[in-house]
Design an enzyme around this catalytic site. Structure first.
Site, PDB file in Angstrom:
ATOM      1  N   THR A 104      61.275  42.385  42.409  1.00 12.45           N
ATOM      2  CA  THR A 104      61.460  41.160  41.629  1.00 12.45           C
ATOM      3  C   THR A 104      62.342  40.177  42.387  1.00 12.45           C
ATOM      4  OG1 THR A 104      61.167  42.328  39.556  1.00 12.45           O
ATOM      5  CG2 THR A 104      62.378  40.253  39.440  1.00 12.45           C
ATOM      6  N   SER A 111      48.957  42.094  42.088  1.00 14.02           N
ATOM      7  CA  SER A 111      48.063  41.543  41.061  1.00 14.02           C
ATOM      8  C   SER A 111      47.867  42.573  39.951  1.00 14.02           C
ATOM      9  CB  SER A 111      46.742  41.155  41.698  1.00 14.02           C
ATOM     10  OG  SER A 111      46.140  42.290  42.261  1.00 14.02           O
ATOM     11  N   LYS A 139      63.554  49.787  39.343  1.00 11.27           N
ATOM     12  CA  LYS A 139      63.953  49.102  40.572  1.00 11.27           C
ATOM     13  C   LYS A 139      63.715  47.594  40.474  1.00 11.27           C
ATOM     14  CE  LYS A 139      65.421  52.498  43.070  1.00 11.27           C
ATOM     15  NZ  LYS A 139      66.859  52.548  43.399  1.00 11.27           N
ATOM     16  N   THR A 140      64.727  46.834  40.853  1.00  9.38           N
ATOM     17  CA  THR A 140      64.632  45.369  40.715  1.00  9.38           C
ATOM     18  C   THR A 140      64.338  44.659  42.037  1.00  9.38           C
ATOM     19  OG1 THR A 140      66.983  44.999  41.111  1.00  9.38           O
ATOM     20  CG2 THR A 140      66.328  45.425  38.836  1.00  9.38           C
ATOM     21  N   HIS A 143      24.880  35.799  24.585  1.00  8.09           N
ATOM     22  CA  HIS A 143      26.029  36.718  24.682  1.00  8.09           C
ATOM     23  C   HIS A 143      26.979  36.497  23.505  1.00  8.09           C
ATOM     24  CE1 HIS A 143      25.429  38.267  28.810  1.00  8.09           C
ATOM     25  NE2 HIS A 143      24.864  37.090  29.032  1.00  8.09           N
ATOM     26  N   GLU A 184      29.302  38.274  22.506  1.00  8.18           N
ATOM     27  CA  GLU A 184      30.669  38.764  22.751  1.00  8.18           C
ATOM     28  C   GLU A 184      31.634  37.650  23.132  1.00  8.18           C
ATOM     29  OE1 GLU A 184      27.997  39.333  24.607  1.00  8.18           O
ATOM     30  OE2 GLU A 184      28.441  39.659  26.739  1.00  8.18           O
ATOM     31  N   LEU A 191      46.823  37.812  30.214  1.00 10.45           N
ATOM     32  CA  LEU A 191      47.200  38.214  28.857  1.00 10.45           C
ATOM     33  C   LEU A 191      48.556  37.638  28.478  1.00 10.45           C
ATOM     34  CD1 LEU A 191      46.037  41.923  28.791  1.00 10.45           C
ATOM     35  CD2 LEU A 191      45.174  40.050  27.389  1.00 10.45           C
ATOM     36  N   GLY A 215      48.800  41.521  34.458  1.00 16.76           N
ATOM     37  CA  GLY A 215      48.489  41.004  33.123  1.00 16.76           C
ATOM     38  C   GLY A 215      48.954  39.577  32.919  1.00 16.76           C
ATOM     39  N   GLU A 269      48.069  28.754  34.199  1.00 16.12           N
ATOM     40  CA  GLU A 269      48.245  30.024  34.913  1.00 16.12           C
ATOM     41  C   GLU A 269      47.740  29.852  36.345  1.00 16.12           C
ATOM     42  OE1 GLU A 269      45.863  33.225  33.282  1.00 16.12           O
ATOM     43  OE2 GLU A 269      46.274  34.487  35.022  1.00 16.12           O
ATOM     44  N   CYS A 325      21.270  40.122  26.131  1.00 14.92           N
ATOM     45  CA  CYS A 325      20.714  39.402  27.277  1.00 14.92           C
ATOM     46  C   CYS A 325      19.771  40.322  28.062  1.00 14.92           C
ATOM     47  CB  CYS A 325      21.827  38.799  28.129  1.00 14.92           C
ATOM     48  SG  CYS A 325      21.214  37.388  29.081  1.00 14.92           S
ATOM     49  N   ASP A 340      50.638  34.538  48.796  1.00 16.47           N
ATOM     50  CA  ASP A 340      49.286  34.392  49.347  1.00 16.47           C
ATOM     51  C   ASP A 340      49.165  33.012  49.995  1.00 16.47           C
ATOM     52  OD1 ASP A 340      48.808  36.707  47.971  1.00 16.47           O
ATOM     53  OD2 ASP A 340      47.602  35.769  46.380  1.00 16.47           O
TER      54      ASP A 340
HETATM   55  N1  GLN Z   1      19.088  38.932  34.746  1.00 15.46           N
HETATM   56  C1  GLN Z   1      18.642  38.396  33.496  1.00 15.46           C
HETATM   57  C2  GLN Z   1      18.326  36.920  33.582  1.00 15.46           C
HETATM   58  O1  GLN Z   1      18.744  36.251  34.494  1.00 15.46           O
HETATM   59  C3  GLN Z   1      19.677  38.655  32.393  1.00 15.46           C
HETATM   60  C4  GLN Z   1      20.983  37.978  32.622  1.00 15.46           C
HETATM   61  C5  GLN Z   1      22.078  38.478  31.730  1.00 15.46           C
HETATM   62  O2  GLN Z   1      21.988  39.576  31.178  1.00 15.46           O
HETATM   63  N2  GLN Z   1      23.139  37.724  31.561  1.00 15.46           N
HETATM   64  O3  GLN Z   1      17.645  36.391  32.739  1.00 15.46           O
END
Ligand code: GLN
Length: 559
Positions: free
Chosen positions: A191, A14, A187-188, A507, A509, A20, A17, A140, A381, A147
């Site tokens: 594979t 595993s 080394k193959t 969040h 991100e 990706l 990637g 994917e 958060c 496994d």
């Molecule tokens: N533990 C906190 C909550 O449940 C914050 C959760 C988080 O940061 N995603 O509210």
């Protein structure tokens, strides 16, 4: 055009990637003008990864519709335009759950319910579910061929070719071709064995992606081709790269997208890869530099903060800046007498999301340090909740202020459960999850960063800012700059007398893209750069050093 399907399996071991690779294939085919989507099938039994801790599984990625999914879906969204949802990630647990519910309902009345055909039929149904309206579905398969738990998925995709027609399915297998230094050779054999294993269950791969640290010679490709029964031009070098965003470019150079359209008999325009080239150039040769400290509990497993570290890199792209990530263990901050030194190198401090009481006081200490020294601070958060706790304790004088998650007896539960969460007893899929709208107060940092007053961001938490404390917090200078449209929930807090101090309950991100960096991350990195200049540190990277030091980026990832 009839929808076509690409199935990606992994062999040998595993962490090669695969996610990706799938995302990069998506990016390449999209750049040829195809409408694509991606799906991840995970062989474990949890219904979703939401109940696993990050050390087990890495980050839990949240989609707009509130699914808690595998972190590969984060890659899919970052590399392509395809929006991810509940339907884009299934686990063995989910598949069995569906089948068992149907059995109880009586859908199979009179029959014996079995792995073949009932489980495999359910898997195929889930794959077809995402095929609506796209030219291509890239699926994917999690885990490694061999496994036990992956077998029903492999059997389902084997049957799939017969169901939809040979010309509509392409099997891609990712393996490892290790360089053995004592022999001085690639080394193959691993594979060969892995392909043998796949063929034993009836799948002959059309294309092999060979993960290596160097390009495979034509002779080596010919050898793999012969042993694995794959044309030499379908043996693709998946070479290690400096930045993960280089993977689509390396694959293209190796002819991967051309081979896929040939196997699937599709005619497309030539790919347009200028955006990816620009991103890679920006990441490899930026003109500026800054250090961002991430103070968290899961810092020893970088996969736990995948979207976060990517979003910071995207913030760097927006500012022509290399962002060095300094991962700091919050529990060490609690223990270490010399804890200041760790934070001293940071041009900005970020406290990410998290659960449970371990390391909480270390994070609060880092927040206090940032606030008192006016270092740019970003709380996400849990990070936002702790910023509120720190402010309540140290500025508002509310002794013992805490979140009821960590101290149910706190005299000042400034972070608490809303009534609806108090009714919840099951843990799986019951948090506040997915996209929620938020209104921004005009003239605030958040408003300036986003450039608009209404936004939508993704949530994954149970606790909220306790509205009883709104007044005392604001009277001491905390600004509640983002609220839910009904004003019931505080989504963003700021300290307007600081350089850059912001906490958000969501969040951000999850929605950052290399091609479209998230405004809060772009603004945060800008603040880190100006604080670095304010501290009298060098911000510009001398041109000669820029290219050589890029070889040693601390966050360099092998894709
Ligand atoms: N533990 C906190 C909550 O449940 C914050 C959760 C988080 O940061 N995603 O509210």
């Amino acid at each position: 055009m009839k929808t076509k399907f690409i199935f990606i399996t992994g062999g040998v071991l595993s962490s090669l990637g695969k996610g990706l690779a799938a995302a990069s294939i998506g990016a390449l085919l999209e750049s040829r003008g195809l409408r694509i989507t991606l799906q991840k099938l995970d062989p474990y039994i949890n219904v979703d990864p939401g109940t696993m801790n990050p050390f087990q599984h890495g980050e839990v990625f949240v989609t707009d519709d509130g699914a808690e999914t595998d972190l590969d879906l984060g890659h899919y969204e970052r590399y392509t335009e395809a929006p991810m949802s509940k339907k884009n990630n299934y686990t063995t647990g989910q598949i069995y759950y569906n089948v068992i519910r149907k059995e109880r309902r009586g859908d199979y009345l009179g029959g014996t319910v079995q792995v073949i055909p009932h489980i495999t039929d359910e898997i195929k149904r889930c794959i077809l579910e995402v095929a609506e309206g796209v030219d291509l579905v890239i699926v994917e398969i999690g885990g490694t061929v061999g496994d036990i738990e992956g077998l029903p998925f492999l059997e389902a995709i084997r049957q799939f070719r017969a169901d939809v027609g040979k010309e509509n399915v392409c099997y891609i297998h990712l393996t490892l071709v290790p360089y053995i230094s004592t022999a001085g050779e690639l080394k193959t054999k691993p594979t060969q064995h892995s392909v043998k294993e796949l063929r034993a269950i009836g799948i002959q791969p059309d294309i092999l992606l060979c993960r290596t640290d160097r390009y495979l010679s034509p002779e080596l490709k010919a050898k793999i081709s012969l042993f694995c029964n794959i044309p030499p031009d379908a043996v693709i070098t998946a070479k290690d790269v400096e930045t993960i965003y280089e993977v689509p470019l390396v694959f293209h150079k190796e002819g991967l997208d051309e081979k896929i359209v040939e196997v699937l008999n599709i005619w497309t325009r030539a790919p347009v890869l200028t955006e990816w080239e620009r991103i890679v150039e920006k990441i490899k040769n930026p003109s500026r530099i800054s250090n961002v400290a991430i103070v968290g509990k899961y810092v020893h497993l970088k996969e736990s903060y995948k979207s976060l570290s990517e979003a910071l890199i995207h913030g760097g792209i927006a500012n022509d800046c290399r962002v060095n990530l300094l991962y700091i263990d919050s529990e060490e901050l609690e223990r270490d007498e010399n804890w200041h030194a760790k934070l001293g190198e940071a041009d900005a401090i970020l406290v990410p999301g998290g659960f449970g009481h371990r390391g909480i006081e270390g994070k609060i200490r880092a927040i206090q340090y940032a606030r008192e020294r006016d270092i740019p601070f970003f709380g996400i958060c849990l990070g936002m909740q702790l910023a509120v706790i720190e402010f309540a304790r140290n500025v508002c004088g509310l002794q013992g202020a805490n979140s009821s998650e960590f101290d149910p007896q706190s005299p000042h539960p400034v972070i608490d459960l809303m009534p609806e969460q108090k009714e919840v007893h099951e843990k799986g899929g019951t948090m506040r999850l997915g996209s929620y709208p938020c209104n921004l107060m005009k003239g605030t940092l958040a408003h300036r960063a986003y450039g608009r007053t209404s936004i939508a961001e993704r949530h994954r938490h149970r606790y909220e800012l306790n509205n009883v404390y709104r007044e005392v917090l604001t009277s001491r200078g905390m600004r509640l700059s983002g609220l839910s449209p009904d004003n019931r929930l505080v989504e963003i807090v700021e300290l307007p007398d600081k350089r850059w101090f912001l906490g958000c309950q969501f969040h951000p991100e999850f929605k950052s893209r290399p091609r479209d960096p998230h405004p809060l991350f772009a603004s945060f990195i800008e603040a880190a750069l100006s604080y670095r200049a304010f501290r009298g540190l060098e911000v510009e990277i001398p041109t000669a050093a820029a290219s050589s030091s890029s070889r040693t980026r601390p966050d360099a990832v092998n894709a």
